[in-house]
Design an enzyme around this catalytic site. Sequence first.
Site, PDB file in Angstrom:
ATOM      1  N   LYS A 173     110.782 -85.762  12.233  1.00 58.09           N
ATOM      2  CA  LYS A 173     111.337 -84.789  12.777  1.00 58.09           C
ATOM      3  C   LYS A 173     112.086 -84.883  14.083  1.00 58.09           C
ATOM      4  O   LYS A 173     110.626 -84.999  14.931  1.00 58.09           O
ATOM      5  CB  LYS A 173     110.583 -83.297  12.884  1.00 58.09           C
ATOM      6  N   GLY A 226     104.783 -83.820  22.131  1.00 59.74           N
ATOM      7  CA  GLY A 226     105.988 -82.755  22.865  1.00 59.74           C
ATOM      8  C   GLY A 226     104.792 -82.229  23.408  1.00 59.74           C
ATOM      9  O   GLY A 226     103.944 -82.501  24.612  1.00 59.74           O
ATOM     10  N   GLU A 248      99.471 -86.262  21.372  1.00 58.23           N
ATOM     11  CA  GLU A 248     100.328 -86.407  22.530  1.00 58.23           C
ATOM     12  C   GLU A 248     101.130 -85.203  24.043  1.00 58.23           C
ATOM     13  O   GLU A 248     102.117 -85.105  23.329  1.00 58.23           O
ATOM     14  CB  GLU A 248     101.084 -87.921  23.036  1.00 58.23           C
ATOM     15  N   CYS A 282     106.771 -87.773  30.974  1.00 53.67           N
ATOM     16  CA  CYS A 282     105.548 -86.886  30.318  1.00 53.67           C
ATOM     17  C   CYS A 282     104.999 -87.623  31.889  1.00 53.67           C
ATOM     18  O   CYS A 282     104.046 -87.245  32.217  1.00 53.67           O
ATOM     19  CB  CYS A 282     104.976 -86.983  29.085  1.00 53.67           C
ATOM     20  N   GLU A 379     103.092 -77.572  34.006  1.00 53.41           N
ATOM     21  CA  GLU A 379     103.921 -78.794  34.168  1.00 53.41           C
ATOM     22  C   GLU A 379     105.932 -78.167  33.943  1.00 53.41           C
ATOM     23  O   GLU A 379     106.207 -77.564  32.815  1.00 53.41           O
ATOM     24  CB  GLU A 379     104.168 -79.566  32.262  1.00 53.41           C
TER      25      GLU A 379
HETATM   26  P1  NAP Z   1     108.049 -79.778  22.325  1.00 52.20           P
HETATM   27  O1  NAP Z   1     109.218 -78.240  22.270  1.00 52.20           O
HETATM   28  O2  NAP Z   1     106.432 -79.582  21.668  1.00 52.20           O
HETATM   29  O3  NAP Z   1     108.881 -80.274  21.248  1.00 52.20           O
HETATM   30  C1  NAP Z   1     108.456 -80.997  20.243  1.00 52.20           C
HETATM   31  C2  NAP Z   1     108.705 -81.758  19.389  1.00 52.20           C
HETATM   32  O4  NAP Z   1     107.680 -80.801  18.421  1.00 52.20           O
HETATM   33  C3  NAP Z   1     110.251 -81.409  18.840  1.00 52.20           C
HETATM   34  O5  NAP Z   1     110.455 -82.024  17.674  1.00 52.20           O
HETATM   35  C4  NAP Z   1     110.088 -79.701  18.529  1.00 52.20           C
HETATM   36  O6  NAP Z   1     111.179 -79.598  17.209  1.00 52.20           O
HETATM   37  C5  NAP Z   1     108.932 -79.746  17.693  1.00 52.20           C
HETATM   38  N1  NAP Z   1     108.406 -78.629  17.238  1.00 52.20           N
HETATM   39  C6  NAP Z   1     108.276 -77.284  17.807  1.00 52.20           C
HETATM   40  N2  NAP Z   1     107.622 -76.304  17.375  1.00 52.20           N
HETATM   41  C7  NAP Z   1     106.975 -76.936  16.390  1.00 52.20           C
HETATM   42  C8  NAP Z   1     106.219 -76.317  15.455  1.00 52.20           C
HETATM   43  N3  NAP Z   1     106.120 -75.104  15.549  1.00 52.20           N
HETATM   44  N4  NAP Z   1     105.746 -77.528  15.153  1.00 52.20           N
HETATM   45  C9  NAP Z   1     106.163 -78.373  14.376  1.00 52.20           C
HETATM   46  N5  NAP Z   1     107.040 -78.698  15.345  1.00 52.20           N
HETATM   47  C10 NAP Z   1     107.000 -78.456  15.883  1.00 52.20           C
HETATM   48  O7  NAP Z   1     108.024 -80.322  23.666  1.00 52.20           O
HETATM   49  P2  NAP Z   1     109.515 -80.867  23.966  1.00 52.20           P
HETATM   50  O8  NAP Z   1     110.301 -80.405  24.606  1.00 52.20           O
HETATM   51  O9  NAP Z   1     110.156 -81.632  22.675  1.00 52.20           O
HETATM   52  O10 NAP Z   1     109.341 -82.727  25.014  1.00 52.20           O
HETATM   53  C11 NAP Z   1     108.494 -82.407  26.498  1.00 52.20           C
HETATM   54  C12 NAP Z   1     106.787 -82.723  25.997  1.00 52.20           C
HETATM   55  O11 NAP Z   1     106.815 -83.607  25.463  1.00 52.20           O
HETATM   56  C13 NAP Z   1     106.887 -82.176  28.139  1.00 52.20           C
HETATM   57  O12 NAP Z   1     105.309 -81.086  27.815  1.00 52.20           O
HETATM   58  C14 NAP Z   1     105.896 -83.733  28.055  1.00 52.20           C
HETATM   59  O13 NAP Z   1     105.373 -83.865  28.434  1.00 52.20           O
HETATM   60  C15 NAP Z   1     106.273 -83.787  26.395  1.00 52.20           C
HETATM   61  N6  NAP Z   1     105.840 -85.042  26.243  1.00 52.20           N
HETATM   62  C16 NAP Z   1     104.590 -86.183  26.552  1.00 52.20           C
HETATM   63  C17 NAP Z   1     104.856 -87.752  25.973  1.00 52.20           C
HETATM   64  C18 NAP Z   1     103.122 -88.116  25.845  1.00 52.20           C
HETATM   65  O14 NAP Z   1     102.679 -89.118  25.405  1.00 52.20           O
HETATM   66  N7  NAP Z   1     102.172 -87.766  26.552  1.00 52.20           N
HETATM   67  C19 NAP Z   1     105.228 -87.728  25.705  1.00 52.20           C
HETATM   68  C20 NAP Z   1     106.850 -87.510  26.137  1.00 52.20           C
HETATM   69  C21 NAP Z   1     106.853 -86.284  26.205  1.00 52.20           C
HETATM   70  P3  NAP Z   1     112.692 -78.699  18.258  1.00 52.20           P
HETATM   71  O15 NAP Z   1     112.850 -80.197  19.452  1.00 52.20           O
HETATM   72  O16 NAP Z   1     113.456 -78.528  17.034  1.00 52.20           O
HETATM   73  O17 NAP Z   1     112.034 -77.787  19.079  1.00 52.20           O
END
Ligand code: NAP
Length: 475
Positions: A173, A226, A248, A282, A379
Site C-alpha cells: 500500500k 512512516g 522505519e 526522514c 519532528e
Molecule cells: P504515516 O502517516 O505514518 O503514513 C505512512 C504509511 O502508513 C502511509 O501509507 C499511510 O497511509 C499508512 N498508514 C497510516 N495509518 C496506518 C495504520 N493504522 N495501519 C497501517 N498503515 C497505516 O507517515 P507519512 O506522513 O506518510 O510519512 C512521513 C513520516 O515517515 C515521517 O515521520 C518520516 O520521518 C517518516 N519516514 C521515515 C523513513 C525512514 O526510513 N525511517 C523514511 C521516510 C519517511 P495514508 O497515507 O493513506 O495515511
Amino acid sequence: MEKIQNFIGGKYMDPVKGQYLDNYDPGRGKVYSQIPNSTQEDLDLAVQAAEDGFRVWSKMSIDKRSRILLKLADLIEDNIKELAVAESRDNGKPYTLAISVDIPRAATNFRFYASSIVNFSSESHISEGFMVNYTRRAPIGIVGCISPWNLPLYLFSWKIAPALAMGNCVIAKPSEMTPMTAFMLGKLTKQAGMPPGVLNILHGEGSGIGQAIVESTSTKAISFTGGTATGKIVGATAAQQFKKVSLELGGKNPNLVFADCDLDEAVKMSVKSSFTNQGEICLCGSRILIESSIYDAFKKKFVEEASKLNVGDPFDEKSDLGALVSEAHLEKVQSYISLAQEEGGTVLLGGNRLPKDGFYLEPTIIEGLDQNCRTNQEEIFGPVVTLDKFSSEEEAINQANATRYGLSCTIWTNNLKKAHNVAHQIHSGIIWVNCWLLRDLRTPFGGMKDSGIGREGGNEALQFFSEPQNICIKL
Ligand code: NAP
C-alpha cells in the site's frame, strides 16, 4: 478526471465497493485524479491472488526471479520521464529531483536485490566428526509493505524489492497522497514477466486498508515506513499475531558543526540536508548545532546560501524547492514556525507561505531556542531548521542525543579521531562524517530509539523477509 485502480492478480481492478478518494496535485492545490478507497473485499481478492502467486514464485529458480527483477529495473529506466512527471505531480517535489534521484533509485533498488539474491548464502556450522548444522532460509509467504509519501517510488521499491527477491508475494500500500508511480509499476511488472499475484497493490486510507493489511492473518510479515505515531499502532497490531515487523520511523536529526571543519563545504551541504525535497526526507538534518567560536560565521553564510534557493513550480527547472505534499501538512509545518516564535525563537529567514496556488513554503531558519523546547523535540518534516551553539564535544553529544529519535546524524570536522569518538557516542542508526545522504546499499539501514526497530538494506532485508530453519545432521 483520471481514476486509478488497484493491481491484483496481474490485473488492474476497480475497488469492489466502488469508493474513491481525491488525489491532489500539491503544485497546483487542486484535485487531479481519484484513487480507490480499498476495503476488506479488495484485500480478500489480493490475498487469494498472492496465495496463487506464491505457489509459482517461491518455486521459481533464483536465477529466473532475478532476471525478472532486472528486467523491471530496466523498464523503470525506460519509463523514467513518465514516472518522474507522475512522482513530481503527486508529491510536489521538483521534477529535476524526481528524475535524478527518486526514479533512478527505484530502478537501483530492484537491480540491487536482483543481484543480492543470486549471491545470498545461508550459514552452515560444522562440528568436525560430530554434526553439521545448516540454516535454510525460506520465503515467508505473503508480506505487507506500507510506505509513505515523501519518496514515493523510492521507498515503495526499497521494501518490495527484497521481499520479492526472497520469493515472497507482496500486498503493498503506497501512501494515499502519492499513489501514482506505484499504480504505474503494476503494468511494468507484467511487462517484466512477473507472474500474476506476486505483487498486488492496494490503494486507500492508512487507517482502513493499511490497518487491514497489518491485521490480516494472511500477511506473515510487515515492513512499514512512516511516522512514529503510526509505527506504534502498526507494531502493536502486528505483535498480536507475533508477526515479523520492521519499522522505519521519524527523526529529529542533529547536524554537528565543529570549528575545525571545512566551513564552506559544511554550509553548502547543510543547505542541502536541511531543504532538499522541501525538508521532507526522514534523514534531513533539522537541528544544526554549531561550535560557539564559528557560530556567527556559519550563520551568516548559511542564511546567505539558503536565501538563494528558489521555491516554485515543481516543473520549473529553476525551482530548488517545490510544494509541500498537502495543505494539511503545510499548515502543520506553519504551526511549528508559530510555536517556535512563541517559544522565544527568532526567524532569520523565511517563515511564510507563498501567495500562489499550491502548497509552497519558504525555507525557514530559526535561532534562539533551547534544545528541550517542542520545536527542537518534535519532528516537523518540512523546510524548517533551527540553529544552536555548543561549547564542548561533550555538550555537542548531549545535545545531539537529547531527543526521543535516533535516525541519523551528520558530523562536520577535519579531526579524524574526534569524528570517530563523537560518532560512537551518538545514538543514531546512521552517522555521516563530512557528507550527507551517501550510502552503500549493502549497509544496514534504520534508526534507534523511537526512529524504529529492525534494519533494512543489504542482507538484513533478505534475512527479514525469510524464515530461518536450522537443520542438524549427526555425523
Ligand atoms: P504515516 O502517516 O505514518 O503514513 C505512512 C504509511 O502508513 C502511509 O501509507 C499511510 O497511509 C499508512 N498508514 C497510516 N495509518 C496506518 C495504520 N493504522 N495501519 C497501517 N498503515 C497505516 O507517515 P507519512 O506522513 O506518510 O510519512 C512521513 C513520516 O515517515 C515521517 O515521520 C518520516 O520521518 C517518516 N519516514 C521515515 C523513513 C525512514 O526510513 N525511517 C523514511 C521516510 C519517511 P495514508 O497515507 O493513506 O495515511
